[in-house]
Design a protein around this motif. Sequence first.
Motif, PDB file in Angstrom:
ATOM      1  N   ASN A 113       0.682  -0.886   0.157  1.00 49.14           N
ATOM      2  CA  ASN A 113      -0.068  -0.325  -0.157  1.00 49.14           C
ATOM      3  C   ASN A 113       0.765   1.460   0.187  1.00 49.14           C
ATOM      4  O   ASN A 113       0.554   2.114  -0.714  1.00 49.14           O
ATOM      5  CB  ASN A 113      -0.670  -0.075   1.172  1.00 49.14           C
ATOM      6  CG  ASN A 113      -2.010  -0.959   1.263  1.00 49.14           C
ATOM      7  OD1 ASN A 113      -2.209  -1.219  -0.455  1.00 49.14           O
ATOM      8  ND2 ASN A 113      -2.388  -1.666   2.205  1.00 49.14           N
TER       9      ASN A 113
ATOM     10  N   LEU B 226      -1.212   3.710  -2.329  1.00 46.77           N
ATOM     11  CA  LEU B 226      -2.931   3.692  -1.668  1.00 46.77           C
ATOM     12  C   LEU B 226      -2.879   4.355  -0.312  1.00 46.77           C
ATOM     13  O   LEU B 226      -3.882   4.256  -0.383  1.00 46.77           O
ATOM     14  CB  LEU B 226      -2.707   2.136  -1.635  1.00 46.77           C
ATOM     15  CG  LEU B 226      -3.369   1.963  -3.085  1.00 46.77           C
ATOM     16  CD1 LEU B 226      -3.462   0.485  -3.108  1.00 46.77           C
ATOM     17  CD2 LEU B 226      -4.563   2.385  -4.260  1.00 46.77           C
ATOM     18  N   ASP B 227      -1.334   4.234   0.454  1.00 52.92           N
ATOM     19  CA  ASP B 227      -1.687   4.753   1.570  1.00 52.92           C
ATOM     20  C   ASP B 227      -0.369   5.591   1.540  1.00 52.92           C
ATOM     21  O   ASP B 227       0.159   5.806   1.059  1.00 52.92           O
ATOM     22  CB  ASP B 227      -1.566   3.278   2.964  1.00 52.92           C
ATOM     23  CG  ASP B 227      -2.018   4.269   4.048  1.00 52.92           C
ATOM     24  OD1 ASP B 227      -2.715   5.295   3.994  1.00 52.92           O
ATOM     25  OD2 ASP B 227      -2.040   2.706   4.582  1.00 52.92           O
TER      26      ASP B 227
ATOM     27  N   ALA C 206      -4.015   9.784  -6.497  1.00 52.93           N
ATOM     28  CA  ALA C 206      -4.778   9.541  -7.433  1.00 52.93           C
ATOM     29  C   ALA C 206      -3.942   9.309  -9.019  1.00 52.93           C
ATOM     30  O   ALA C 206      -3.412   8.179  -9.722  1.00 52.93           O
ATOM     31  CB  ALA C 206      -6.343   9.533  -7.701  1.00 52.93           C
TER      32      ALA C 206
ATOM     33  N   ARG D  29      -0.731   7.151  -8.744  1.00 50.21           N
ATOM     34  CA  ARG D  29      -0.371   5.660  -9.279  1.00 50.21           C
ATOM     35  C   ARG D  29      -1.901   5.682 -10.754  1.00 50.21           C
ATOM     36  O   ARG D  29      -1.157   4.627 -11.450  1.00 50.21           O
ATOM     37  CB  ARG D  29      -2.127   5.526  -8.365  1.00 50.21           C
ATOM     38  CG  ARG D  29      -1.989   5.602  -6.488  1.00 50.21           C
ATOM     39  CD  ARG D  29      -2.833   4.967  -6.415  1.00 50.21           C
ATOM     40  NE  ARG D  29      -5.182   4.995  -5.999  1.00 50.21           N
ATOM     41  CZ  ARG D  29      -4.550   5.526  -4.981  1.00 50.21           C
ATOM     42  NH1 ARG D  29      -4.134   6.229  -4.436  1.00 50.21           N
ATOM     43  NH2 ARG D  29      -6.490   5.750  -5.646  1.00 50.21           N
ATOM     44  N   ASN D  30      -2.034   6.017 -11.013  1.00 49.72           N
ATOM     45  CA  ASN D  30      -2.711   6.432 -12.728  1.00 49.72           C
ATOM     46  C   ASN D  30      -1.621   6.369 -13.645  1.00 49.72           C
ATOM     47  O   ASN D  30      -1.624   5.961 -14.067  1.00 49.72           O
ATOM     48  CB  ASN D  30      -3.489   8.108 -12.888  1.00 49.72           C
ATOM     49  CG  ASN D  30      -4.101   7.265 -14.327  1.00 49.72           C
ATOM     50  OD1 ASN D  30      -4.018   8.227 -15.122  1.00 49.72           O
ATOM     51  ND2 ASN D  30      -5.037   6.312 -14.490  1.00 49.72           N
TER      52      ASN D  30
ATOM     53  N   PHE E 125      -0.096  -1.971 -11.020  1.00 47.26           N
ATOM     54  CA  PHE E 125      -0.760  -2.964 -10.748  1.00 47.26           C
ATOM     55  C   PHE E 125      -0.972  -3.866 -10.860  1.00 47.26           C
ATOM     56  O   PHE E 125      -1.746  -4.513 -11.700  1.00 47.26           O
ATOM     57  CB  PHE E 125      -1.845  -2.186  -9.482  1.00 47.26           C
ATOM     58  CG  PHE E 125      -1.486  -1.378  -8.423  1.00 47.26           C
ATOM     59  CD1 PHE E 125      -1.475  -1.354  -6.826  1.00 47.26           C
ATOM     60  CD2 PHE E 125      -1.864   0.060  -8.624  1.00 47.26           C
ATOM     61  CE1 PHE E 125      -1.291  -0.490  -6.163  1.00 47.26           C
ATOM     62  CE2 PHE E 125      -2.200   1.933  -7.582  1.00 47.26           C
ATOM     63  CZ  PHE E 125      -1.028   1.018  -6.408  1.00 47.26           C
TER      64      PHE E 125
ATOM     65  N   PHE F  10      -2.159  -8.043  -9.168  1.00 49.91           N
ATOM     66  CA  PHE F  10      -2.728  -8.481  -7.981  1.00 49.91           C
ATOM     67  C   PHE F  10      -2.929  -9.600  -8.367  1.00 49.91           C
ATOM     68  O   PHE F  10      -3.399 -10.704  -8.130  1.00 49.91           O
ATOM     69  CB  PHE F  10      -4.547  -7.470  -7.579  1.00 49.91           C
ATOM     70  CG  PHE F  10      -4.056  -6.263  -7.713  1.00 49.91           C
ATOM     71  CD1 PHE F  10      -4.086  -5.462  -6.215  1.00 49.91           C
ATOM     72  CD2 PHE F  10      -4.894  -5.516  -8.402  1.00 49.91           C
ATOM     73  CE1 PHE F  10      -4.919  -3.994  -6.122  1.00 49.91           C
ATOM     74  CE2 PHE F  10      -5.112  -3.834  -8.235  1.00 49.91           C
ATOM     75  CZ  PHE F  10      -5.234  -3.470  -7.334  1.00 49.91           C
TER      76      PHE F  10
END
Lengths: 228, 416
Positions: free
Chosen positions: A53, A58-59, A82, A85-86, A91, A93
């Motif tokens: 994260n 994300l954190d 955001a 990240r974009n 990512f 998972f």
Amino acid sequence: MQPATIELKDVTKIYRMGNIEVGALRDVSVSIEAVEMVAIIVASYSGKSTMMNILGCLDVPTSGEYLLEGENVGQLGDDRLAEIRNRKIGFVFQTYNLLPRLTALANVELPLLYGNGHNRRRRAMTALSRVGLADRVGHRPTELSGGQQQRVGIARALVKEPSIVLADEPTGNLDSQSTEEVMAILQDLNQREGLTVIIVTHEPDIAAATRRVITMLDGRVVDDRTVE
Amino acid sequence: MNPIVTFRISLASLGANKLRSGLTLLGIVIGVSAVISLMAIGQGVQQSITSRIESLGTNLLFVQPGESVQQGGLGGGAGSASTLTLEDAYALEDPVFAPAVKAVAPEIRANGQVTAGRNNTFAQVIGVTPEYTEVRNAPIEGGEFISQGHLNNYSQVAVLGSTIKETLFANRDPVGQPIRINGRQFEVIGTLESKGGGFFGSQDNQILVPITTAYYRVSSQRTTHGEVSVDSINVQMPDIGVMDEGMMQVATVLRLRHHITGEDDFIITNQQDTIETLQETTNTFVVFLGAIAGISLLVGGIGIMNIMLVSVTERTREIGIRKAMGAKRRDILVQFMSEATLLSLGGGAFGVLLGATIAQLLNGRPLLGNSPMETSFSWDIALLALGVSAAIGLFFGIYPAMRAASLHPIEALRYE
């Protein structure tokens, strides 16, 4: 020497569960250069997802600094995170996290809906071809095998042409043949296309595929070795 | 995100749960179509009432007896002697004192038991003068109207309203036939055209007799001075332009005749006032109908909110994935808002179509009494309903959308 892509300086992350404070990360300092392929082996589940994260924006850390391509992302607001990240992070998972309603192509197009998103279809097609799924674009996730779903996930991570691919236990749900395929794609991305690939896992086997292995225990870095 | 993409995503999300979206839509469809059709009915009723009153002539004044101070301060209730007399009515035709008056038609009203052969009915018996047919716009259908000769001779002749005619004579021609009013024999000399059910009792349920006959043979009210009293005087003006002037002249003549220095013992109302009063009343009625329908629209809106909340919970993981891929708060907010608005606006559009169809189907059908109802569908109501349903979507969509937008990506991704 290229500049460090990722630099963690004394990063600490503390969660509060009721009255108990849980230190998921304690004074972690790690530097990852561009075009490295790194496996981060974390034994505990909570430590692994916290590492993921924080690295994935994300954190944000409780204390310490996180420099991503020179930018301190530790103190940014939700919308700026955001955006980062974009633009910068792809990512992958363990559970693929594909949207079941959408076709493979639409799933890959997803990151292009946010931020700069022209030529969505063509770029998504290119990314799917790159992982060898050009003939599966119209299939929904339920119509694909686990390995194929993870390859769609990788295509989705690639479509924005990020500098970093962050994979969270990417082969955890796959059989040995699919694991080989997925790892081969990730290695290829690192070696041929010069992407920084970070795999967060708790399986030491995965580490065999990477040159550098960082081992963490109880929220601290206990080993960091590079195989020459 | 551009609007077309947002629209396509919303449509796809709603399409994934067709039954659920359809039922939610139905709530709005019912609400909007109820608003449209009830308003159409209300407006139709309003229009038909107005046009019926206007058919009596808008250039009319009604003079009615007011509080009678000459009778020991007692209020002049029903049955007590009227302060207006036949002489007052004739005085209003005076070209010197009341030049604006075109024609005058006094009335005496009584109720009577009417029989013809074995048929009998209860009707309003009105004593009138020959001017009545023109002033009150009550044309003759068959036979002839009451003449001055009938008045002079106290002739026992009667003109029947169309309902009375049907009740007493069915399909036979009543002209020349005998009837009895309160036991006295009258001869039918004519019938009136049907005017449809009036707002103050049907004009078709009336029997007209010469005013003198009504006075001496049917009613026989007298003022304290022994004059022939009348229940009301209809005063016709040549056109609407001289109404106010005419009203002043009528009032002046009556005040002089009644020696009034203080409060008037008569009331003058004009047709336009009556229409306005009625329109106020029917407006209240229309608004009331609209409000009832509006409640169902509100219930539909709550349905949307409910479904959107369920949808946000169900799609928590999707929201997490989208956020991990770089969706900002606003992107998620806009997506869920557009889903809610799409539901309500789609429901609104179907509702307008359904409401307009219902209004069209009801048009010309007898719903209340036996007169056909005219419904009137209006575009401004339709646009208003669409606007309101869009607003409902936005209003009830904002809370679920904010919940979705404020989800933390990590928790949303972890959600099973």
